[in-house]
Design a protein around this motif. Structure first.
Motif, mmCIF file in Angstrom:
data_model
loop_
_atom_site.group_PDB
_atom_site.id
_atom_site.type_symbol
_atom_site.label_atom_id
_atom_site.label_comp_id
_atom_site.label_asym_id
_atom_site.label_seq_id
_atom_site.Cartn_x
_atom_site.Cartn_y
_atom_site.Cartn_z
ATOM 1 N N VAL A 108 0.835 -1.196 0.000
ATOM 2 C CA VAL A 108 0.000 0.000 0.000
ATOM 3 C C VAL A 108 0.875 1.253 0.000
ATOM 4 C CG1 VAL A 108 -1.774 1.261 1.273
ATOM 5 C CG2 VAL A 108 -1.868 -1.228 1.163
ATOM 6 N N HIS A 109 1.980 1.205 0.735
ATOM 7 C CA HIS A 109 2.886 2.357 0.816
ATOM 8 C C HIS A 109 3.654 2.592 -0.479
ATOM 9 C CE1 HIS A 109 1.923 2.846 4.977
ATOM 10 N NE2 HIS A 109 2.390 1.659 5.304
ATOM 11 N N GLN A 110 3.731 1.582 -1.357
ATOM 12 C CA GLN A 110 4.441 1.763 -2.628
ATOM 13 C C GLN A 110 3.734 2.778 -3.507
ATOM 14 O OE1 GLN A 110 5.352 -1.827 -4.753
ATOM 15 N NE2 GLN A 110 6.182 -0.726 -6.491
ATOM 16 N N GLY A 111 2.422 2.855 -3.423
ATOM 17 C CA GLY A 111 1.675 3.850 -4.182
ATOM 18 C C GLY A 111 1.426 3.434 -5.619
ATOM 19 N N PHE A 112 1.065 4.410 -6.434
ATOM 20 C CA PHE A 112 0.713 4.155 -7.827
ATOM 21 C C PHE A 112 1.949 4.035 -8.690
ATOM 22 C CE2 PHE A 112 -3.335 5.640 -6.332
ATOM 23 C CZ PHE A 112 -4.240 4.915 -7.087
ATOM 24 N N VAL A 113 1.872 3.150 -9.677
ATOM 25 C CA VAL A 113 2.949 2.921 -10.638
ATOM 26 C C VAL A 113 2.348 3.072 -12.025
ATOM 27 C CG1 VAL A 113 4.536 1.202 -11.565
ATOM 28 C CG2 VAL A 113 4.207 1.376 -9.111
ATOM 29 N N LYS A 114 2.998 3.860 -12.885
ATOM 30 C CA LYS A 114 2.493 4.045 -14.251
ATOM 31 C C LYS A 114 3.523 3.627 -15.284
ATOM 32 C CE LYS A 114 -0.458 6.968 -16.921
ATOM 33 N NZ LYS A 114 -1.219 8.180 -17.015
ATOM 34 N N MET A 115 4.565 2.943 -14.866
ATOM 35 C CA MET A 115 5.590 2.474 -15.795
ATOM 36 C C MET A 115 5.316 1.022 -16.170
ATOM 37 S SD MET A 115 9.677 2.395 -15.262
ATOM 38 C CE MET A 115 10.266 3.778 -16.159
ATOM 39 N N GLU A 116 5.522 0.715 -17.437
ATOM 40 C CA GLU A 116 5.290 -0.635 -17.931
ATOM 41 C C GLU A 116 6.216 -1.637 -17.247
ATOM 42 O OE1 GLU A 116 5.473 -3.080 -22.171
ATOM 43 O OE2 GLU A 116 6.006 -0.961 -22.097
ATOM 44 N N ASN A 117 5.653 -2.778 -16.892
ATOM 45 C CA ASN A 117 6.373 -3.927 -16.311
ATOM 46 C C ASN A 117 6.976 -3.667 -14.936
ATOM 47 O OD1 ASN A 117 5.770 -5.531 -18.536
ATOM 48 N ND2 ASN A 117 7.602 -4.889 -19.618
ATOM 49 N N LEU A 118 6.606 -2.604 -14.271
ATOM 50 C CA LEU A 118 7.068 -2.354 -12.907
ATOM 51 C C LEU A 118 5.964 -2.807 -11.956
ATOM 52 C CD1 LEU A 118 9.317 -1.160 -11.133
ATOM 53 C CD2 LEU A 118 8.103 1.007 -11.239
ATOM 54 N N PRO A 119 6.173 -3.905 -11.230
ATOM 55 C CA PRO A 119 5.078 -4.484 -10.455
ATOM 56 C C PRO A 119 4.870 -3.822 -9.098
ATOM 57 C CG PRO A 119 7.010 -5.856 -10.241
ATOM 58 C CD PRO A 119 7.367 -4.740 -11.197
ATOM 59 N N VAL A 120 3.636 -3.910 -8.625
ATOM 60 C CA VAL A 120 3.288 -3.598 -7.242
ATOM 61 C C VAL A 120 2.967 -4.948 -6.612
ATOM 62 C CG1 VAL A 120 1.747 -2.326 -5.725
ATOM 63 C CG2 VAL A 120 2.312 -1.398 -7.963
ATOM 64 N N VAL A 121 3.668 -5.296 -5.525
ATOM 65 C CA VAL A 121 3.597 -6.653 -4.994
ATOM 66 C C VAL A 121 3.118 -6.643 -3.553
ATOM 67 C CG1 VAL A 121 4.936 -8.723 -4.500
ATOM 68 C CG2 VAL A 121 5.507 -7.339 -6.492
ATOM 69 N N CYS A 122 2.153 -7.509 -3.254
ATOM 70 C CA CYS A 122 1.760 -7.810 -1.882
ATOM 71 C C CYS A 122 2.273 -9.217 -1.603
ATOM 72 C CB CYS A 122 0.245 -7.728 -1.707
ATOM 73 S SG CYS A 122 -0.266 -8.054 -0.003
ATOM 74 N N ALA A 123 3.450 -9.310 -1.034
ATOM 75 C CA ALA A 123 4.125 -10.598 -0.857
ATOM 76 C C ALA A 123 3.373 -11.558 0.072
ATOM 77 C CB ALA A 123 5.548 -10.375 -0.370
ATOM 78 N N PRO A 124 2.840 -11.113 1.217
ATOM 79 C CA PRO A 124 2.141 -12.073 2.078
ATOM 80 C C PRO A 124 0.924 -12.724 1.409
ATOM 81 C CG PRO A 124 2.634 -10.087 3.312
ATOM 82 C CD PRO A 124 2.951 -9.802 1.872
ATOM 83 N N ASN A 125 0.278 -12.008 0.505
ATOM 84 C CA ASN A 125 -0.891 -12.552 -0.183
ATOM 85 C C ASN A 125 -0.565 -13.064 -1.587
ATOM 86 O OD1 ASN A 125 -2.973 -12.141 1.788
ATOM 87 N ND2 ASN A 125 -2.711 -9.956 1.434
ATOM 88 N N ASN A 126 0.682 -12.954 -2.023
ATOM 89 C CA ASN A 126 1.134 -13.409 -3.348
ATOM 90 C C ASN A 126 0.365 -12.747 -4.487
ATOM 91 O OD1 ASN A 126 3.082 -15.183 -2.292
ATOM 92 N ND2 ASN A 126 1.501 -16.717 -1.929
ATOM 93 N N VAL A 127 0.100 -11.449 -4.344
ATOM 94 C CA VAL A 127 -0.627 -10.696 -5.362
ATOM 95 C C VAL A 127 0.339 -9.730 -6.042
ATOM 96 C CG1 VAL A 127 -2.494 -9.042 -5.785
ATOM 97 C CG2 VAL A 127 -2.799 -10.863 -4.116
ATOM 98 N N VAL A 128 0.292 -9.700 -7.376
ATOM 99 C CA VAL A 128 1.127 -8.798 -8.159
ATOM 100 C C VAL A 128 0.219 -8.047 -9.133
ATOM 101 C CG1 VAL A 128 2.994 -8.621 -9.841
ATOM 102 C CG2 VAL A 128 3.131 -10.317 -8.022
ATOM 103 N N ALA A 129 0.311 -6.729 -9.127
ATOM 104 C CA ALA A 129 -0.411 -5.887 -10.085
ATOM 105 C C ALA A 129 0.629 -5.194 -10.954
ATOM 106 C CB ALA A 129 -1.269 -4.864 -9.359
#
Length: 150
Positions: A108-129
């Motif tokens: 949540v603290h990582q914030g928004f990402v608008k660059m291609e192929n740069l992931p936002v990861v929630c490691a405990p839940n194994n979720v990648v956006a």
């Protein structure tokens, strides 16, 4: 056979510094066109345990309002997730994990990402956006090392 070494700044040192600076600028100029940016047709993808569970139908640049996707056992019964993760796709800001049931909320603290192929990861839940391009060709750069895929 002893040689005298000098620790004084010389003309050769200046030439090495100038050469390194020129080399760095050349790398920046020639690599810049290949870096992933948000100017293309980027769509949002959400993965859980390396499985694609959501692929946006519309490129984020064509969205009119932010989309909110809640990844949970209730919404996706066939995935293995420990809590609820809320992914927000915003046409202006990009993609972000805006709410999560993980303990430290780094995603949540990582914030928004608008660059291609740069992931936002929630490691405990194994979720990648991540935002991916529709026109992923053989000349697109690799997100990790910057090499061209063959």
């Amino acid at each position: 056979m002893s040689k005298k070494f000098s620790l004084k700044f010389s003309m050769a040192d200046l030439l090495v510094i100038i050469g390194a600076a020129v080399f760095a600028v050349l790398i920046l100029v020639f690599y810049r066109p290949f870096s992933g940016d948000a100017s293309g047709e980027l769509t949002a993808c959400i993965y859980v345990d390396d499985r694609l569970i959501y692929r946006g139908e519309t490129p984020i640049s064509k969205l009119t309002d932010p989309q909110i996707i809640v990844v949970s056992k209730e919404n996706y019964p066939d995935i293995d997730i420990n809590g609820r993760v809320t992914v927000t796709i915003d046409p202006e800001k990009g993609v972000a994990i805006t709410r999560s049931d993980c303990p430290n909320h780094d995603c949540v603290h990582q914030g928004f990402v608008k660059m291609e192929n740069l992931p936002v990861v929630c490691a405990p839940n194994n979720v990648v956006a991540v935002l991916t391009s529709n026109s992923q060709g053989s000349n697109s750069p690799d997100a990790v090392i910057g090499m061209v895929r063959l």
